[in-house]
Design a protein around this motif. Structure first.
Motif, short mmCIF file in Angstrom:
data_model
loop_
_atom_site.label_atom_id
_atom_site.label_comp_id
_atom_site.label_asym_id
_atom_site.label_seq_id
_atom_site.Cartn_x
_atom_site.Cartn_y
_atom_site.Cartn_z
N ARG A 22 0.83 -1.21 0.00
CA ARG A 22 0.00 0.00 0.00
C ARG A 22 0.86 1.25 0.00
O ARG A 22 2.05 1.21 0.32
CB ARG A 22 -0.90 0.00 1.23
CG ARG A 22 -0.13 0.13 2.54
CD ARG A 22 -1.02 0.00 3.74
NE ARG A 22 -0.27 0.26 4.98
CZ ARG A 22 -0.67 -0.11 6.17
NH1 ARG A 22 -1.81 -0.76 6.31
NH2 ARG A 22 0.05 0.16 7.24
N GLY A 23 0.24 2.36 -0.33
CA GLY A 23 0.89 3.65 -0.18
C GLY A 23 0.95 3.97 1.30
O GLY A 23 0.03 3.62 2.06
N ALA A 24 2.02 4.62 1.74
CA ALA A 24 2.15 4.99 3.15
C ALA A 24 1.06 5.98 3.52
O ALA A 24 0.73 6.88 2.75
CB ALA A 24 3.53 5.57 3.41
N ALA A 38 1.16 -11.48 14.69
CA ALA A 38 2.20 -10.46 14.75
C ALA A 38 2.28 -9.75 13.40
O ALA A 38 2.23 -10.39 12.35
CB ALA A 38 3.54 -11.09 15.09
N GLU A 39 2.39 -8.43 13.46
CA GLU A 39 2.41 -7.62 12.23
C GLU A 39 3.74 -6.88 12.13
O GLU A 39 4.25 -6.38 13.13
CB GLU A 39 1.26 -6.62 12.28
CG GLU A 39 1.21 -5.71 11.08
CD GLU A 39 0.06 -4.72 11.17
OE1 GLU A 39 -1.10 -5.14 10.93
OE2 GLU A 39 0.31 -3.55 11.50
N ARG A 40 4.28 -6.84 10.92
CA ARG A 40 5.47 -6.02 10.69
C ARG A 40 5.22 -5.16 9.46
O ARG A 40 4.53 -5.58 8.52
CB ARG A 40 6.72 -6.86 10.57
CG ARG A 40 6.85 -7.67 9.31
CD ARG A 40 8.24 -8.37 9.28
NE ARG A 40 8.45 -9.02 8.02
CZ ARG A 40 8.19 -10.30 7.76
NH1 ARG A 40 7.71 -11.07 8.71
NH2 ARG A 40 8.43 -10.81 6.57
N ILE A 41 5.77 -3.96 9.48
CA ILE A 41 5.61 -3.02 8.37
C ILE A 41 6.99 -2.60 7.91
O ILE A 41 7.81 -2.14 8.71
CB ILE A 41 4.79 -1.79 8.80
CG1 ILE A 41 3.40 -2.20 9.27
CG2 ILE A 41 4.70 -0.79 7.64
CD1 ILE A 41 2.56 -1.09 9.85
N GLU A 42 7.23 -2.77 6.61
CA GLU A 42 8.48 -2.33 6.00
C GLU A 42 8.15 -1.14 5.10
O GLU A 42 7.18 -1.18 4.34
CB GLU A 42 9.09 -3.47 5.17
CG GLU A 42 9.40 -4.71 5.99
CD GLU A 42 9.92 -5.86 5.14
OE1 GLU A 42 10.28 -5.65 3.96
OE2 GLU A 42 9.95 -6.99 5.67
N ARG A 43 8.97 -0.08 5.16
CA ARG A 43 8.73 1.13 4.36
C ARG A 43 9.78 1.25 3.25
O ARG A 43 10.95 0.95 3.47
CB ARG A 43 8.80 2.37 5.24
CG ARG A 43 7.61 2.51 6.16
CD ARG A 43 7.73 3.76 7.01
NE ARG A 43 7.78 4.99 6.24
CZ ARG A 43 6.74 5.79 6.02
NH1 ARG A 43 5.56 5.48 6.51
NH2 ARG A 43 6.88 6.90 5.34
N TYR A 44 9.32 1.73 2.11
CA TYR A 44 10.20 1.91 0.95
C TYR A 44 9.92 3.26 0.30
O TYR A 44 8.78 3.73 0.30
CB TYR A 44 10.00 0.77 -0.05
CG TYR A 44 10.37 -0.55 0.56
CD1 TYR A 44 11.68 -1.01 0.53
CD2 TYR A 44 9.42 -1.32 1.22
CE1 TYR A 44 12.03 -2.21 1.13
CE2 TYR A 44 9.76 -2.52 1.82
CZ TYR A 44 11.07 -2.95 1.77
OH TYR A 44 11.41 -4.12 2.38
N SER A 45 10.96 3.85 -0.27
CA SER A 45 10.82 5.17 -0.88
C SER A 45 10.58 5.12 -2.38
O SER A 45 10.38 6.16 -3.00
CB SER A 45 12.05 6.02 -0.58
OG SER A 45 13.21 5.38 -1.07
N SER A 46 10.58 3.92 -2.97
CA SER A 46 10.29 3.84 -4.41
C SER A 46 9.49 2.57 -4.71
O SER A 46 9.59 1.57 -3.99
CB SER A 46 11.59 3.84 -5.23
OG SER A 46 12.21 2.58 -5.18
N SER A 47 8.73 2.64 -5.78
CA SER A 47 7.94 1.47 -6.19
C SER A 47 8.87 0.34 -6.63
O SER A 47 8.54 -0.84 -6.44
CB SER A 47 6.96 1.84 -7.29
OG SER A 47 7.64 2.35 -8.42
N THR A 48 10.01 0.67 -7.18
CA THR A 48 10.98 -0.36 -7.59
C THR A 48 11.50 -1.12 -6.38
O THR A 48 11.58 -2.35 -6.39
CB THR A 48 12.16 0.27 -8.37
OG1 THR A 48 11.63 0.93 -9.52
CG2 THR A 48 13.16 -0.77 -8.78
N ASP A 49 11.83 -0.40 -5.31
CA ASP A 49 12.35 -1.04 -4.10
C ASP A 49 11.33 -1.97 -3.47
O ASP A 49 11.65 -3.10 -3.08
CB ASP A 49 12.80 0.00 -3.08
CG ASP A 49 14.05 0.74 -3.50
OD1 ASP A 49 14.75 0.27 -4.42
OD2 ASP A 49 14.34 1.80 -2.89
N ILE A 50 10.08 -1.53 -3.36
CA ILE A 50 9.06 -2.38 -2.74
C ILE A 50 8.74 -3.58 -3.64
O ILE A 50 8.52 -4.68 -3.16
CB ILE A 50 7.79 -1.60 -2.34
CG1 ILE A 50 6.97 -2.45 -1.34
CG2 ILE A 50 6.97 -1.21 -3.54
CD1 ILE A 50 5.87 -1.69 -0.65
#
Length: 89
Positions: A17-19, A36-48
């Motif tokens: 999803r979008g942040a 248990a939930e974990r959230i990973e953040r990315y700054s580009s669509s390529t990275d995610i």
């Protein structure tokens, strides 16, 4: 987009999803069978996208099967051994 992975009677839910707090970031949310939930953040669509492919391969290697799903109170998802129904938590 939601993805559900199943192995025997356990499920993993993934969401891409979008942040919520930034239009320039993306989040990959993974909810384990334990809840248990974990959230990973990315700054580009390529990275995610690259991380998603890595995660998906890891699940498949570990014996999980899955597919993308629509967000509904109950989601029907095809699996390699036939259809199954998974309630959305």
């Amino acid at each position: 987009m939601f993805y559900f992975f199943r192995r025997k009677d356990e499920y993993i839910r993934c969401e891409i999803r979008g942040a919520m707090d930034s239009p320039h970031h993306y989040e990959l949310v993974v909810v384990e069978p334990s809840g248990a939930e974990r959230i990973e953040r990315y700054s580009s669509s390529t990275d995610i996208h690259d991380r998603w492919l890595q995660l998906q391969r890891g699940f498949e290697y570990a014996g999980w099967s899955g597919s993308p799903s629509c967000v509904q109170p109950t989601v029907s998802c095809p699996a390699s051994d036939g259809p199954w129904v998974r309630p959305v938590p």
